[in-house]
Design an enzyme around this catalytic site. Sequence first.
Site, PDB file in Angstrom:
ATOM      1  N   ILE A 190       0.818  -1.218   0.000  1.00  0.00           N
ATOM      2  CA  ILE A 190       0.000   0.000   0.000  1.00  0.00           C
ATOM      3  C   ILE A 190       0.843   1.254   0.000  1.00  0.00           C
ATOM      4  O   ILE A 190       0.332   2.352   0.054  1.00  0.00           O
ATOM      5  CB  ILE A 190      -0.943   0.022   1.225  1.00  0.00           C
ATOM      6  N   VAL A 235       5.261   2.783  -0.612  1.00  0.00           N
ATOM      7  CA  VAL A 235       6.690   2.516  -0.676  1.00  0.00           C
ATOM      8  C   VAL A 235       7.394   3.713  -0.064  1.00  0.00           C
ATOM      9  O   VAL A 235       7.053   4.851  -0.386  1.00  0.00           O
ATOM     10  CB  VAL A 235       7.162   2.340  -2.141  1.00  0.00           C
ATOM     11  N   GLY A 236       8.306   3.431   0.833  1.00  0.00           N
ATOM     12  CA  GLY A 236       9.046   4.533   1.447  1.00  0.00           C
ATOM     13  C   GLY A 236      10.533   4.278   1.314  1.00  0.00           C
ATOM     14  O   GLY A 236      10.941   3.273   0.729  1.00  0.00           O
ATOM     15  N   LYS A 267       8.964  -1.403   1.421  1.00  0.00           N
ATOM     16  CA  LYS A 267       7.535  -1.393   1.097  1.00  0.00           C
ATOM     17  C   LYS A 267       6.657  -1.422   2.346  1.00  0.00           C
ATOM     18  O   LYS A 267       7.064  -1.938   3.373  1.00  0.00           O
ATOM     19  CB  LYS A 267       7.208  -2.614   0.243  1.00  0.00           C
ATOM     20  N   ASP A 314      10.487  15.370   8.470  1.00  0.00           N
ATOM     21  CA  ASP A 314       9.867  15.017   7.195  1.00  0.00           C
ATOM     22  C   ASP A 314       8.361  15.244   7.279  1.00  0.00           C
ATOM     23  O   ASP A 314       7.561  14.353   6.988  1.00  0.00           O
ATOM     24  CB  ASP A 314      10.207  13.565   6.821  1.00  0.00           C
TER      25      ASP A 314
END
Length: 867
Positions: A526, A528-529, A533, A646
């Site tokens: 759901i 992707v960072g 994943k 972030d």
Amino acid sequence: MTIYKSACILFVIMCIPILLNAQSNKDESFILGCGLGENGGKDSDGRQWNPDNKYVSGGNSVTAKASFQDPSLLSEVPYMTARIFTSETTYKLPIQPDKRYWLRLHFYPSVYNNFNPVDSYFSVTANGVTLLNNFSSYITCQALSQAYIDREYSLSPLNSDVLELKFKPSDKHNGAFAFVNGIQLIQMPDLLFDSPSLVGYPDQTVDAKSMHMQTMFRLNVGGQYIPPVQDSGLSRTWYDDTPYIFGAAVGVTNQAEKNVTIDYQAMPKYIAPADVYSTSRSMGTNKDVNMGFNLTWVFQVDPNSMYLTRLHFCDYHYLQSNEIVFSIFVNNQTAQDQADVIGWTGRQGATTYKDYVVYVHEEAGDDQLWLALHPNPTTKPRFYDAMLNGVEIFKLNDTDLSGPNPQPSDMMMEYEARIRNFEDKNGHSRSFAIGGAAGGAAGFALVAAICIAVHQRKKRTPGSYTNSTSSWLPLYGSHTTGTKSTSGKSTMGSGANLAMAQGLCRYFSLQEMRHATNNFEESNVIGVGGFGKVYKGVIDNGFKVAIKRSNPQSEQGVNEFQTEIEMLSKLRHKHLVSLIGFCEEGEEMCLVYDYMAHGTMREHLYKGNKPIDTLSWKQRLEICIGAARGLHYLHTGAKYTIIHRDVKTTNILLDENFVAKVSDFGLSKTGPDMNQGHVSTVVKGSFGYLDPEYFRRQQLTEKSDVYSFGVVLFEALCSRPALNPSLPKEQVSLADWALMNKRKGTLEDIIDPNLKGKIKPESLNKFADTAEKCLSDSGLDRPSMNDLLWNLEFALNLQENDGTSSSTHNNSAHIDESDFEEVNLNQRNDMAAHYKNLSLGSEHDLSHDSAGNSSAIFSQIGNPKGR
Ligand SMILES: *[C@@H]1O[C@H](CO)[C@@H](O)[C@H](O)[C@H]1NC(C)=O
Ligand SMILES: *[C@@H]1O[C@H](CO)[C@@H](O)[C@H](O)[C@H]1NC(C)=O
Ligand SMILES: *[C@@H]1O[C@H](CO)[C@@H](O)[C@H](O)[C@H]1NC(C)=O
Ligand SMILES: *[C@@H]1O[C@H](CO)[C@@H](O)[C@H](O)[C@H]1NC(C)=O
Ligand SMILES: *[C@@H]1O[C@H](CO)[C@@H](O)[C@H](O)[C@H]1NC(C)=O
Ligand SMILES: *[C@@H]1O[C@H](CO)[C@@H](O)[C@H](O)[C@H]1NC(C)=O
Ligand SMILES: *[C@@H]1O[C@H](CO)[C@@H](O)[C@H](O)[C@H]1NC(C)=O
Ligand SMILES: *[C@@H]1O[C@H](CO)[C@@H](O)[C@H](O)[C@H]1NC(C)=O
Ligand SMILES: *[C@@H]1O[C@H](CO)[C@@H](O)[C@H](O)[C@H]1NC(C)=O
């Protein structure tokens, strides 16, 4: 004169019972610190422990001092000294033949002179009643991950005026010896007044009164650890119930209002202290969710034995019967069909308890005792809910209360080895302050220790998936104290237990992760960072979670993983995404979070570059306020200033009620304390949100988060990405474009068309002024998160109140206390089941937006003077 005289008499009268009491206590209780010198010693609660030598008769015994003091020992007395028996030895203690007694035995399996606890196997009998057999305190402590173990027995009248407590080393093991650190023998009142019925056989009662009992569990449900000195006169210890809750559905904890008095009515106070009755756990406020699950506790017990389960109830909230009616199941059998606490007690705040006896057979897997509560709608109660204040579980037997040694799980052994390794490498023992650790593999070992919460019941066979869910470690006899750890001597030992007992963090096996995500199937991805994943997954038969799986190649991933566990397991706030647990096996690392039903803030603002109309202005304001609260907590609420680094709309997630939660702490840094006002490091963060000052000077302060949050505010207002390279150059960066329009007075032209005409001008002005200040070039000119919050609340107020009344909030006093309750933790059940989508981690969103135009972005970033 007469007044003086009568006062004197009164004084004497008042003293008589005290003197009598002291006298009788002297005769009837023995608190013996085995191996203590002739003056005995005091424990950390101030209780006197007397030497044991007067009572030892026969056999060979020596006294010794433990070679090592585990920092998790709450008290030196009685654990640091022991009496060691190399042959059968008896303690003889005078008792009254017709009275019930507590007998408590304390064991600390350390090395004593040449005696290694690994070799200690022994039996203990009391006037022929077997209490322990082939007992290894070393194995038991290892399995329970604790330094020492306390056993409590309640002996029914022994018809003798002497208690013969016999310690016998096992003859099945070479060189076996027995030992004990402390013995307490205390006369006790009757705890059992009726004969409880046998669950499943309502017409059969059990004569528990005449039986000997061993305390297996004693929990202050929904409340805190209660040390012996705070018990209602019977020096019992009450533990937190969280580690025993099955699955993630932990319900909610409640506490009695200060104005409600706990009323014992005819019940003796010693049954349980008021602290037990004034806290409880219930299912939650959502009727449909409550109907869909059982509030369940699972206890590890010895099979082939009878157990008395005592449940303590006190409804301090409702006033009438039939407000909450629920069924009680013990081992999947109905113990009580319609429990109605007010119906039983007749009034608010009145206490009661119920006893149920169950026989646990030896069948496959049947070494557990399940206690489950479920709303019973039959009588149409006002609320579909269930509640419990306390639970005690006693093993019953006439002759033999012993059980086998538990089996430490593979995983526990692995962690033990890892921790030991860590300690050896670092040359010190487990005496770290939790707050101090940072990064590195060693840091992880520490974090792992904080999070050890493992009890693997089934043996794991590599490569096979099991359907079993890991239950919490049964911590009976552990020493988690909310009070002690605040005394500044927080050590890893007690810290670990504290974290566990509070349910802060849970360990998952890789198999569980595989099973949850259908072997990491791509269709479950759901997001992707940078870390890897993100999968959607299901644990505990239906509870939805988001699982971040590390990319084993990424070194950065490992560090972020550690940072995130470390931060999140310590941070609990309504507006921060909660970490449920983690998995770390070999190369594999996963983080498990609450699943956020409504995904990211961003996906409710625009899709691609098109605004979508899902959120009203009020909702947007509320989301911004929520996120600001989360960030404010990070900046000021925790021990160190934490800079998120972030902040962006994909890191603000929304739960099923659109409550905003800040996520993704992978890049977070603890702030100023470390480095004189700033943290200098490689620039990290997301384009479009980056603080130009940070970029220029490479100095990070919490004002960098404020800058990024300013971009989020304009995103909420304009419903467009922070960077949109497909637009003309001056419009690419939202920050620049919005500031320019704000200054020209043309902001209205660029706001989300869906909001046009729906925002009150005062609200818009306040909001836009605030956002503009956030984007000030210099950090000093930007507001603090606190000011920001106030301004946003004001903007909301202006929107809601026609702009006529002003905010009632004070500039310093709007931190909502309720945010700090264990909301995240306790409302997880509300999150079960009804979720649609979620996304976490989002670097790919950026590459998506900027495909083919990264050069434009870089030039934008590289030239931050654009505005
Ligand atoms: C206790 O106080 C609460 C509000 O704080 C009130 O709703 C409740 O009625 C009070 N209960 C009693 C018994 O006075
Ligand atoms: C008492 O313990 C013995 C030995 O473990 C066991 O066989 C017996 O079933 C127990 N009795 C009860 C009532 O639990
Ligand atoms: C109770 O039922 C659950 C499943 O509903 C099962 O996993 C558990 O083993 C059962 N417990 C007992 C003691 O039968
Ligand atoms: C609750 O537990 C009882 C007894 O084990 C079981 O029959 C019932 O199906 C459970 N209900 C839910 C919703 O899990
Ligand atoms: C004693 O306990 C140990 C460890 O649990 C076990 O391996 C051993 O078989 C037991 N011995 C007896 C005689 O029960
Ligand atoms: C897990 O349980 C489901 C249904 O309860 C069953 O269909 C499946 O085969 C089980 N998987 C394994 C590996 O036991
Ligand atoms: C709000 O702040 C003002 C001054 O800033 C102070 O006089 C007032 O007492 C405060 N009100 C509250 C409710 O704290
Ligand atoms: C969730 O995702 C599915 C497909 O992935 C989509 O059809 C659905 O509209 C999404 N729901 C929400 C609320 O975004
Ligand atoms: C990238 O930006 C340029 C103008 O800066 C534009 O001509 C081009 O179409 C853009 N490419 C993409 C893929 O959006």
